[in-house]
Design a protein around this motif. Structure first.
Motif, PDB file in Angstrom:
ATOM      1  N   PHE A 183       0.811  -1.222   0.000  1.00 15.65           N
ATOM      2  CA  PHE A 183       0.000   0.000   0.000  1.00 15.65           C
ATOM      3  C   PHE A 183       0.843   1.270   0.000  1.00 15.65           C
ATOM      4  CE2 PHE A 183       0.714  -0.766   4.480  1.00 15.65           C
ATOM      5  CZ  PHE A 183       0.911   0.505   4.995  1.00 15.65           C
ATOM      6  N   TRP A 184       2.076   1.223   0.532  1.00 17.81           N
ATOM      7  CA  TRP A 184       2.864   2.449   0.598  1.00 17.81           C
ATOM      8  C   TRP A 184       3.428   2.862  -0.767  1.00 17.81           C
ATOM      9  CZ3 TRP A 184       4.212  -1.934   3.438  1.00 17.81           C
ATOM     10  CH2 TRP A 184       5.271  -2.675   2.931  1.00 17.81           C
ATOM     11  N   HIS A 185       3.237   2.058  -1.783  1.00 17.87           N
ATOM     12  CA  HIS A 185       3.652   2.425  -3.133  1.00 17.87           C
ATOM     13  C   HIS A 185       2.587   3.255  -3.844  1.00 17.87           C
ATOM     14  CE1 HIS A 185       7.081  -0.644  -3.890  1.00 17.87           C
ATOM     15  NE2 HIS A 185       7.098  -0.189  -2.655  1.00 17.87           N
ATOM     16  N   PHE A 186       1.493   3.561  -3.148  1.00 13.82           N
ATOM     17  CA  PHE A 186       0.406   4.312  -3.764  1.00 13.82           C
ATOM     18  C   PHE A 186       0.848   5.718  -4.137  1.00 13.82           C
ATOM     19  CE2 PHE A 186      -3.538   6.842  -3.540  1.00 13.82           C
ATOM     20  CZ  PHE A 186      -4.246   6.188  -4.530  1.00 13.82           C
ATOM     21  N   PHE A 187       1.644   6.371  -3.277  1.00 14.90           N
ATOM     22  CA  PHE A 187       2.168   7.707  -3.555  1.00 14.90           C
ATOM     23  C   PHE A 187       3.659   7.616  -3.833  1.00 14.90           C
ATOM     24  CE2 PHE A 187      -1.415   8.852  -0.686  1.00 14.90           C
ATOM     25  CZ  PHE A 187      -2.135   9.601  -1.602  1.00 14.90           C
ATOM     26  N   ASP A 188       4.186   8.636  -4.504  1.00 18.41           N
ATOM     27  CA  ASP A 188       5.626   8.685  -4.734  1.00 18.41           C
ATOM     28  C   ASP A 188       6.305   9.412  -3.570  1.00 18.41           C
ATOM     29  OD1 ASP A 188       4.728  11.237  -5.266  1.00 18.41           O
ATOM     30  OD2 ASP A 188       5.579  11.353  -7.271  1.00 18.41           O
ATOM     31  N   LEU A 189       7.629   9.466  -3.596  1.00 20.66           N
ATOM     32  CA  LEU A 189       8.400  10.051  -2.504  1.00 20.66           C
ATOM     33  C   LEU A 189       8.040  11.520  -2.278  1.00 20.66           C
ATOM     34  CD1 LEU A 189      10.623   9.751  -0.391  1.00 20.66           C
ATOM     35  CD2 LEU A 189      12.279  10.350  -2.175  1.00 20.66           C
ATOM     36  N   LYS A 190       7.865  12.270  -3.358  1.00 21.86           N
ATOM     37  CA  LYS A 190       7.532  13.694  -3.241  1.00 21.86           C
ATOM     38  C   LYS A 190       6.237  13.893  -2.456  1.00 21.86           C
ATOM     39  CE  LYS A 190       6.435  17.703  -6.094  1.00 21.86           C
ATOM     40  NZ  LYS A 190       6.225  18.173  -7.463  1.00 21.86           N
ATOM     41  N   ALA A 191       5.237  13.073  -2.716  1.00 20.66           N
ATOM     42  CA  ALA A 191       3.950  13.186  -2.017  1.00 20.66           C
ATOM     43  C   ALA A 191       4.115  12.885  -0.527  1.00 20.66           C
ATOM     44  CB  ALA A 191       2.925  12.241  -2.639  1.00 20.66           C
ATOM     45  N   TYR A 192       4.919  11.881  -0.195  1.00 19.12           N
ATOM     46  CA  TYR A 192       5.145  11.564   1.215  1.00 19.12           C
ATOM     47  C   TYR A 192       5.911  12.681   1.926  1.00 19.12           C
ATOM     48  CZ  TYR A 192       3.246   6.878   0.899  1.00 19.12           C
ATOM     49  OH  TYR A 192       2.398   5.813   0.741  1.00 19.12           O
ATOM     50  N   ILE A 193       6.841  13.318   1.241  1.00 22.11           N
ATOM     51  CA  ILE A 193       7.581  14.432   1.836  1.00 22.11           C
ATOM     52  C   ILE A 193       6.642  15.609   2.103  1.00 22.11           C
ATOM     53  CG2 ILE A 193       9.351  16.179   1.375  1.00 22.11           C
ATOM     54  CD1 ILE A 193      10.933  13.939  -0.075  1.00 22.11           C
ATOM     55  N   ILE A 194       5.758  15.909   1.150  1.00 23.97           N
ATOM     56  CA  ILE A 194       4.778  16.991   1.331  1.00 23.97           C
ATOM     57  C   ILE A 194       3.870  16.686   2.515  1.00 23.97           C
ATOM     58  CG2 ILE A 194       2.754  18.095   0.286  1.00 23.97           C
ATOM     59  CD1 ILE A 194       4.243  17.836  -2.420  1.00 23.97           C
TER      60      ILE A 194
END
Length: 87
Positions: free
Chosen positions: A42-53
């Motif tokens: 499930f954590w592959h749903f967003f990319d790294l940039k989205a998680y940083i935001i």
């Protein structure tokens, strides 16, 4: 009758503005997710940039609350409004 028409036009305008702001991002994420060939966690749903935001926004919110920068009444109205908008 006029008030109902104005409200409907305002709702359509809000939807259009929201759609324009997030359409490009939505297309990018949809294309990436549909391109997955196998089942992913499930954590592959967003990319790294989205998680940083998300981390910055959550950290900022927690930091503002902990620092006591805003009065409790502001926080109450803010969270109520945010909850209604997301419902």
């Amino acid at each position: 009758m006029k008030i109902i028409e104005l409200k409907r036009n305002g709702d359509n305008m809000k939807t259009d503005i929201f759609g324009m702001m997030f359409f490009k991002m939505s297309k990018k994420h949809t294309k990436r997710i549909m391109g997955y060939e196998a089942t992913r966690p499930f954590w592959h749903f967003f990319d790294l940039k989205a998680y940083i935001i998300m981390a910055c926004m959550m950290g900022g919110g927690i930091g503002f609350r902990a620092a006591g920068i805003f009065p409790d009444i502001f926080i109450a109205f803010f969270y109520s409004g945010l909850g209604c908008a997301l419902a």
